[in-house]
Design an enzyme around this catalytic site. Structure first.
Site, PDB file in Angstrom:
ATOM      1  N   THR A  99     -27.225  28.307  23.112  1.00  0.00           N
ATOM      2  CA  THR A  99     -26.646  29.620  23.365  1.00  0.00           C
ATOM      3  C   THR A  99     -27.640  30.427  24.201  1.00  0.00           C
ATOM      4  O   THR A  99     -28.659  29.903  24.631  1.00  0.00           O
ATOM      5  CB  THR A  99     -26.311  30.334  22.044  1.00  0.00           C
ATOM      6  N   ILE A 125     -28.901  34.087  23.713  1.00  0.00           N
ATOM      7  CA  ILE A 125     -29.877  34.983  23.086  1.00  0.00           C
ATOM      8  C   ILE A 125     -30.866  34.195  22.230  1.00  0.00           C
ATOM      9  O   ILE A 125     -32.056  34.504  22.188  1.00  0.00           O
ATOM     10  CB  ILE A 125     -29.166  36.057  22.226  1.00  0.00           C
ATOM     11  N   CYS A 126     -30.375  33.160  21.565  1.00  0.00           N
ATOM     12  CA  CYS A 126     -31.178  32.409  20.592  1.00  0.00           C
ATOM     13  C   CYS A 126     -32.518  31.921  21.139  1.00  0.00           C
ATOM     14  O   CYS A 126     -33.547  32.114  20.477  1.00  0.00           O
ATOM     15  CB  CYS A 126     -30.371  31.257  20.013  1.00  0.00           C
ATOM     16  N   PRO A 127     -32.576  31.306  22.327  1.00  0.00           N
ATOM     17  CA  PRO A 127     -33.886  30.833  22.771  1.00  0.00           C
ATOM     18  C   PRO A 127     -34.882  31.963  23.007  1.00  0.00           C
ATOM     19  O   PRO A 127     -36.086  31.775  22.820  1.00  0.00           O
ATOM     20  CB  PRO A 127     -33.600  30.063  24.058  1.00  0.00           C
ATOM     21  N   ILE A 185     -36.274  32.554  19.498  1.00  0.00           N
ATOM     22  CA  ILE A 185     -37.052  31.408  19.014  1.00  0.00           C
ATOM     23  C   ILE A 185     -38.409  31.365  19.699  1.00  0.00           C
ATOM     24  O   ILE A 185     -39.451  31.205  19.055  1.00  0.00           O
ATOM     25  CB  ILE A 185     -36.274  30.090  19.224  1.00  0.00           C
TER      26      ILE A 185
END
EC number: 1.11.1.26
Length: 182
Positions: free
Chosen positions: A54, A56-58, A61
Site C-alpha cells: 500500500t 502510506i504503510c511503507p 514502517i
C-alpha cells in the site's frame, strides 16, 4: 478495543526478521517466531498497519525502523504487524528498496488473532486500523491510539510518550525528555 490498564494478549506469530541478511538467498534466517514472551522485561511498542503493498504503510514502517535505535536506547522493542502472511511481508521487502533493510521485525497476523483480541480490525475493510500500543515490562497497555486508514503516524510522538511514561512524573502537553514535570 483493549485500552490503557488492560493486559496485552498472549500471542505467537511468524515474522520476517529485522535486517537485510539473507533476503536475497534461501529462507534460512528470514523468518522467526515472535511471542509475547520475547523481550521479557522490556517495554514494547506494537504498530499495526492495514496491509502490505500500500502507499502510506511503507512511510510509517521505515520511520519506525529508522527510530529503532532511539527506542532501544529506552529499552523498548518495536514490532510492526499487519494481517498479511510472512511470505507476503518478505515479498514486499524484496521488491521495495525502502523496506529491504529494516531494523524491526514484520509480524504476520494473517489469522487475525492478535488484531481481533486487541479490537483493531476495521469492520468494513477487514484490515487493521493504524493502531499503536505501548506496553510496559509487565505486559500492561500504557498507551493506545488508532488512526483512520488514510492517516499516517509520527513515531517521534510515540518516543515522546514512552519518555513521559518512563519518567513517571506529571508530563504536560508537548513535554520532552529532560524538561521539568509538573
Amino acid at each position: 478495543m483493549l485500552t490503557v490498564g488492560d493486559q496485552f494478549p498472549s500471542f505467537s506469530l511468524e515474522a520476517v526478521a529485522a535486517g537485510q541478511a539473507g533476503l536475497d538467498q534461501g529462507a534460512e534466517g528470514k523468518f522467526q517466531t515472535i511471542s509475547n514472551k520475547d523481550d521479557s522485561g522490556k517495554w514494547k511498542l506494537f504498530f499495526f498497519w492495514p496491509m502490505d503493498f500500500t502507499f502510506i504503510c511503507p512511510t510509517e514502517i521505515v520511520a519506525f525502523s529508522d527510530m529503532a535505535k532511539e527506542f532501544a536506547s529506552r529499552d523498548v522493542a518495536v514490532y510492526g504487524l499487519s494481517i498479511d502472511s510472512a511470505f507476503v511481508h518478505l515479498n514486499w521487502r524484496l521488491h521495495n528498496a525502502q523496506l529491504k533493510n529494516l531494523n524491526i521485525p514484520m509480524l504476520a497476523d494473517n489469522k487475525r488473532e492478535l488484531s481481533s483480541a486487541l479490537g483493531v480490525l476495521h469492520y468494513e475493510a477487514g484490515v487493521n486500523l493504524r493502531a499503536t500500543f505501548v506496553v510496559d515490562p509487565k505486559g500492561i497497555i500504557r498507551h493506545v491510539s488508532a488512526n483512520d486508514l488514510s492517516v499516517g503516524r509520527n513515531p517521534d510522538e510515540f518516543l515522546r510518550i514512552v519518555d513521559a511514561l518512563q519518567d513517571g512524573g506529571l508530563c504536560p502537553c508537548s513535554w520532552h525528555k529532560g524538561e521539568a514535570t509538573l
